[in-house]
Design a protein around this motif. Sequence first.
Motif, PDB file in Angstrom:
ATOM      1  N   ASN A   1       0.804  -1.222   0.000  1.00  0.00           N
ATOM      2  CA  ASN A   1       0.000   0.000   0.000  1.00  0.00           C
ATOM      3  C   ASN A   1       0.839   1.275   0.000  1.00  0.00           C
ATOM      4  O   ASN A   1       0.292   2.360  -0.117  1.00  0.00           O
ATOM      5  N   LEU A   2       2.167   1.161   0.096  1.00  0.00           N
ATOM      6  CA  LEU A   2       3.042   2.326  -0.016  1.00  0.00           C
ATOM      7  C   LEU A   2       3.843   2.329  -1.316  1.00  0.00           C
ATOM      8  O   LEU A   2       4.699   3.179  -1.520  1.00  0.00           O
ATOM      9  N   GLY A   3       3.595   1.374  -2.189  1.00  0.00           N
ATOM     10  CA  GLY A   3       4.273   1.313  -3.482  1.00  0.00           C
ATOM     11  C   GLY A   3       5.642   0.656  -3.417  1.00  0.00           C
ATOM     12  O   GLY A   3       6.492   0.912  -4.265  1.00  0.00           O
ATOM     13  N   ARG A   4       5.872  -0.208  -2.431  1.00  0.00           N
ATOM     14  CA  ARG A   4       7.147  -0.912  -2.309  1.00  0.00           C
ATOM     15  C   ARG A   4       7.006  -2.315  -2.897  1.00  0.00           C
ATOM     16  O   ARG A   4       5.935  -2.909  -2.866  1.00  0.00           O
ATOM     17  N   ASP A   5       8.102  -2.824  -3.440  1.00  0.00           N
ATOM     18  CA  ASP A   5       8.110  -4.144  -4.067  1.00  0.00           C
ATOM     19  C   ASP A   5       8.056  -5.245  -3.005  1.00  0.00           C
ATOM     20  O   ASP A   5       8.922  -5.320  -2.137  1.00  0.00           O
ATOM     21  N   VAL A   6       7.056  -6.108  -3.063  1.00  0.00           N
ATOM     22  CA  VAL A   6       6.870  -7.166  -2.075  1.00  0.00           C
ATOM     23  C   VAL A   6       7.995  -8.204  -2.172  1.00  0.00           C
ATOM     24  O   VAL A   6       8.504  -8.681  -1.152  1.00  0.00           O
ATOM     25  N   PHE A   7       8.429  -8.542  -3.373  1.00  0.00           N
ATOM     26  CA  PHE A   7       9.511  -9.512  -3.543  1.00  0.00           C
ATOM     27  C   PHE A   7      10.796  -9.008  -2.892  1.00  0.00           C
ATOM     28  O   PHE A   7      11.464  -9.739  -2.156  1.00  0.00           O
ATOM     29  N   SER A   8      11.157  -7.755  -3.140  1.00  0.00           N
ATOM     30  CA  SER A   8      12.371  -7.193  -2.546  1.00  0.00           C
ATOM     31  C   SER A   8      12.265  -7.140  -1.033  1.00  0.00           C
ATOM     32  O   SER A   8      13.236  -7.422  -0.329  1.00  0.00           O
ATOM     33  N   ARG A   9      11.100  -6.805  -0.522  1.00  0.00           N
ATOM     34  CA  ARG A   9      10.921  -6.755   0.943  1.00  0.00           C
ATOM     35  C   ARG A   9      11.033  -8.157   1.551  1.00  0.00           C
ATOM     36  O   ARG A   9      11.567  -8.318   2.644  1.00  0.00           O
TER      37      ARG A   9
END
Length: 118
Positions: A104-112
Amino acid sequence: MEALSTTAIWAEAFVRFTPVWLGMAVVFALSIFFKRKLSLYGRLFDSPVGMLGFGIILFWVLTAFLASRIAPYSAVDQVLSMKNALPGKIESEFGISYIFGGDNLGRDVFSRMVWGSQ
């Protein structure tokens, strides 16, 4: 926005983990080759359950060590146009693809996920 197919998403994730797969292959090959000399550690490789458990732990340990090579973005990089992006979405302006989608903040889920292994 375009989207990757399900097969392309999993293929890209598999390719990103190539350094981990190679590291696991080397560690397993050396461990099996020297298992009689490795005492208690070598006995893990006498049992399929032991090998499976060791493989899972080794995968995440190598992922933590190689996170900078695996993750395409930083864990905190934000692209507002990719907020709540579905898995495989490609942003047309920059050509950015988020393999497992965006949060929901526009961050990549895979990278996280990869950076979170640390």
